[in-house]
Design an enzyme around this catalytic site. Structure first.
Site, short mmCIF file in Angstrom:
data_model
loop_
_atom_site.label_atom_id
_atom_site.label_comp_id
_atom_site.label_asym_id
_atom_site.label_seq_id
_atom_site.Cartn_x
_atom_site.Cartn_y
_atom_site.Cartn_z
N TYR A 194 39.43 40.81 40.54
CA TYR A 194 38.60 39.87 41.29
C TYR A 194 38.79 40.08 42.79
CZ TYR A 194 36.70 35.47 43.04
OH TYR A 194 35.98 34.52 43.72
N ALA A 195 40.03 40.15 43.24
CA ALA A 195 40.31 40.30 44.66
C ALA A 195 39.72 41.59 45.22
CB ALA A 195 41.81 40.26 44.91
N ALA A 196 39.82 42.66 44.45
CA ALA A 196 39.27 43.94 44.92
C ALA A 196 37.76 43.87 45.07
CB ALA A 196 39.65 45.05 43.93
N SER A 197 37.10 43.25 44.11
CA SER A 197 35.63 43.19 44.14
C SER A 197 35.12 42.32 45.28
CB SER A 197 35.10 42.68 42.81
OG SER A 197 35.50 41.34 42.56
N THR A 229 36.36 23.31 41.97
CA THR A 229 35.10 23.22 41.23
C THR A 229 35.34 22.88 39.76
OG1 THR A 229 35.14 25.60 40.79
CG2 THR A 229 34.00 24.86 42.79
#
Length: 294
Positions: A194-197, A229
């Site tokens: 997730y962080a990379a994307s 959220t």
């Protein structure tokens, strides 16, 4: 804002609007309140696989219609943005609402199926890249071509600059917003895919903004920081209670962000008041990244 409906006559497409507690819903509602015609994207099955679960899409639609100003149009479409042709289809559907498109908010994100660097597989990395990064770039490309009436451009060489015939009309620009999650401020252990994307979007913001501005399109990226959220609620979180308590203690105002916090920023930036902010990665986290509460 001196004009109570600064987005009247402008059509906005917001992605990732599947839940009433989500940031995408809050942004869409804010743009509607400011007078925009609204088209939203959702992918409910993604939320069905998450700890917080899915929302009722009829309720989502009803809430957004209630936020519209008199005479404004509304439309929506469910799509899996991992599909290569989904961005083009989504932009085309949004344009059909009013015949034009002025604002694009790429709020969607893939969650889950993550891990540490030592857990990474090609499948995990590609899954997050295809949704969070690839589809955002393609959505932006299709939006820009539609807004500026562009055909396919010839291939550019590294360092080539777009011809600029300026000056631009600063009051008539299109607006594009990308969203990240604070990858530039610190580690996100256990969330490498997730962080990379998302970090790719923060790193590409200046380049994309420079390419779009000659066509009359303003692009900025928003980092909303820790916004609850639903994923930080005790009954629906995938984080440990100790970690949530630790993060909450580090927030200067003693609370996590509300979806309305980044929504207010996007609403302002989408209006004429925000026309002079271009190519920035803007953090709206109540001071969390400053480390004051740690």
């Amino acid at each position: 804002m001196t004009n109570p409906l600064p987005l009247h006559g402008r059509t906005a497409l917001v992605t990732g609007v599947s839940r009433r507690r989500g940031i995408g819903y809050a942004i869409a509602a804010r743009l509607a309140e400011l007078g925009a015609d609204l088209f939203v994207h959702h992918h409910r099955s993604h939320d069905a696989d998450q700890p917080w679960g899915p929302d009722d899409l009829d309720g989502v639609r009803a809430g957004l219609r209630a936020a519209l100003r008199p005479g404004a149009a509304f439309g929506d479409l469910g799509l899996d943005l991992a599909e290569p042709d989904a961005p083009e289809r989504l932009v085309a559907a949004a344009r059909e609402l009013t015949g034009s498109l002025h604002v694009l908010v790429c709020n969607h994100a893939r969650s889950g199926g993550n891990g540490s660097l030592l857990d990474m597989t090609a499948e995990k990395l590609d899954g997050h890249w295809s949704v969070n990064t690839r589809s955002t770039l393609l959505l932006t490309s299709h939006f820009a071509k539609a807004f500026a009436g562009l055909e396919e451009a010839p291939g550019a060489r590294p360092g080539d600059r777009q011809e600029f015939s300026g000056p631009l009309d600063e009051h008539a620009t299109g607006r594009v917003f990308w969203t990240t999650s604070g990858q530039i401020h610190g580690p996100m252990v256990g969330e490498v895919a997730y962080a990379a994307s998302k970090a790719a979007l923060a790193g590409l913001t200046a380049t994309a903004a420079a390419e779009l501005l000659p066509h009359g399109i303003v692009l900025n990226t928003v980092n909303p920081g820790p916004v609850n959220t639903g994923y930080l609620d005790p009954e629906s979180t995938d984080r440990s209670p100790e970690l949530i308590e630790q993060v909450l203690a580090a927030t200067p105002f003693g609370r996590f962000g509300h979806p309305s916090d980044p929504a207010r920023l996007v609403g302002w930036l989408a209006s004429d008041e925000g026309r002079w902010v271009i190519g920035q990665v803007i953090t709206t986290d109540g001071g969390f990244s400053l480390g004051v509460g740690r």
